[in-house]
Design an enzyme around this catalytic site. Sequence first.
Site, short mmCIF file in Angstrom:
data_model
loop_
_atom_site.label_atom_id
_atom_site.label_comp_id
_atom_site.label_asym_id
_atom_site.label_seq_id
_atom_site.Cartn_x
_atom_site.Cartn_y
_atom_site.Cartn_z
NE ARG A 153 -2.90 -4.63 3.17
CZ ARG A 153 -3.34 -5.80 3.61
NH1 ARG A 153 -2.84 -6.92 3.10
NH2 ARG A 153 -4.27 -5.87 4.54
CG HIS A 161 -4.50 -10.05 -1.49
ND1 HIS A 161 -4.48 -8.68 -1.29
CD2 HIS A 161 -4.32 -10.58 -0.25
CE1 HIS A 161 -4.32 -8.41 0.00
NE2 HIS A 161 -4.22 -9.55 0.64
CD GLU A 217 -4.03 -6.60 -4.01
OE1 GLU A 217 -5.03 -6.98 -3.37
OE2 GLU A 217 -2.88 -6.77 -3.60
C1 OXD Z 1 -5.08 -9.36 5.54
C2 OXD Z 1 -5.08 -9.78 4.13
O1 OXD Z 1 -4.52 -8.31 5.87
O2 OXD Z 1 -5.81 -10.73 3.80
O3 OXD Z 1 -5.66 -10.09 6.36
O4 OXD Z 1 -4.38 -9.19 3.31
#
Ligand code: OXD
Length: 303
Positions: A218, A266, A247
Site C-alpha cells: 500500500r 497498482h 491513487e
Molecule cells: C488487493 C489489491 O489488496 O489489489 O487485493 O491491492
Amino acid sequence: MVAGMKILLLSHPLPADPYLDALRRARPRDEIVVWSRDQPVADWADAEVVFGWRLPARVAQALPRLRWVCSVAAGVEKLLVPELPAAVPVSRIVDPDQALGIAQYVTAMALRFARELPRYDEQQRERVWKRHPMAAARHRVCVLGQGATGQEISRMLAACGFEVQGWRRSQGRPLHEALREAQIVVCALPLTPETTGLIDREALAAMPRGSALINIARGAHVVEEDLIMALRSGHLAFAALDVQVNEPLPPDSPLWEAPNLVITPHIAAQSSVHTIVAQFAEGLDALEAGRPLPRLVDRQLGY
Ligand code: OXD
C-alpha cells in the site's frame, strides 16, 4: 422461492458492473444494491452483507442488520473503520494467482535493478553499444511481510538466485537491523496503524547506500517525500512503486520527477472478478448455513 440475502455492493472506486453481473449469475436469489453517494439510505440500510473495497464511516454506522463484511481485495484496511461494530466479521480474498502475479512483478523489478537494465535503456537511447562486467545477481533481499504474498515473492526470488530473508513484525527483530543487510527491500506488509509510514527517512537511511526499494503493498507504507529525498541524494539507487498514497497518482505529484523510480498504476496483480465473486459466494453459502466463514481477518491485527 426462498428469499436470499440483501447485499450492499460498495466496490467504489472500482467499477461495480463486473461484480454485479457475476454475482447475479452466482447468487440469483440475492438482492444486490450498488452503493452510491446519492442512493437513499433506505435502499441499503437493511443490508446484511457488505461486499466492497472501502466502507465509509457513515455507512458502517447505518447498517443495523449487518452480519458480514467481505472485501473484494486481499487488503482490508479501508473496511476496518472504527464505526464498524466489533461483532461483525470481516473476510478477505486469498488468491494464489494474485500472489503469483505480484511475485512476478517484484522479480521483474528486482532483476531490472540487479541486472542494471536502466543503464542499458539509457545506452540504447544514446545509441551506445558498450558492455559492463556483471556477475549473476545474488543480491541480498529482505521481504517485509510473510503472508501468502510475501512467501510467494520470497520463493520466486530465491529461485532466481537472490539471497532472501523474510521479515515479519511479530518476529521481534528490529526492522532497521534487517534493512541494514539488504540490497533490495520489498514491502509486502498489510497496512495497519503499526505499518503506516514504516518506510520513512530513518528506515531508508538504514538501508545500504546504492540499495533498492520495491513496494507492492500500500502506498501509505512509504513516506513518499522521504523516498524522493533518498532517490535524489543517490542514497537509494532504484525504487519501484506499484502503489502510491494517492491513487490515481495526480499529474502534479513530485513522484513523477523522482530519479530512478518506476511508477506503475497498482497493476502488480489483480484478482479476477471470477475468483473474487466465487470466494464471496462461498462465504454467503457458509453464512446461510451457519458454517464458519472462510478467509476471516483478525480485526485486531488488521489482516
Ligand atoms: C488487493 C489489491 O489488496 O489489489 O487485493 O491491492
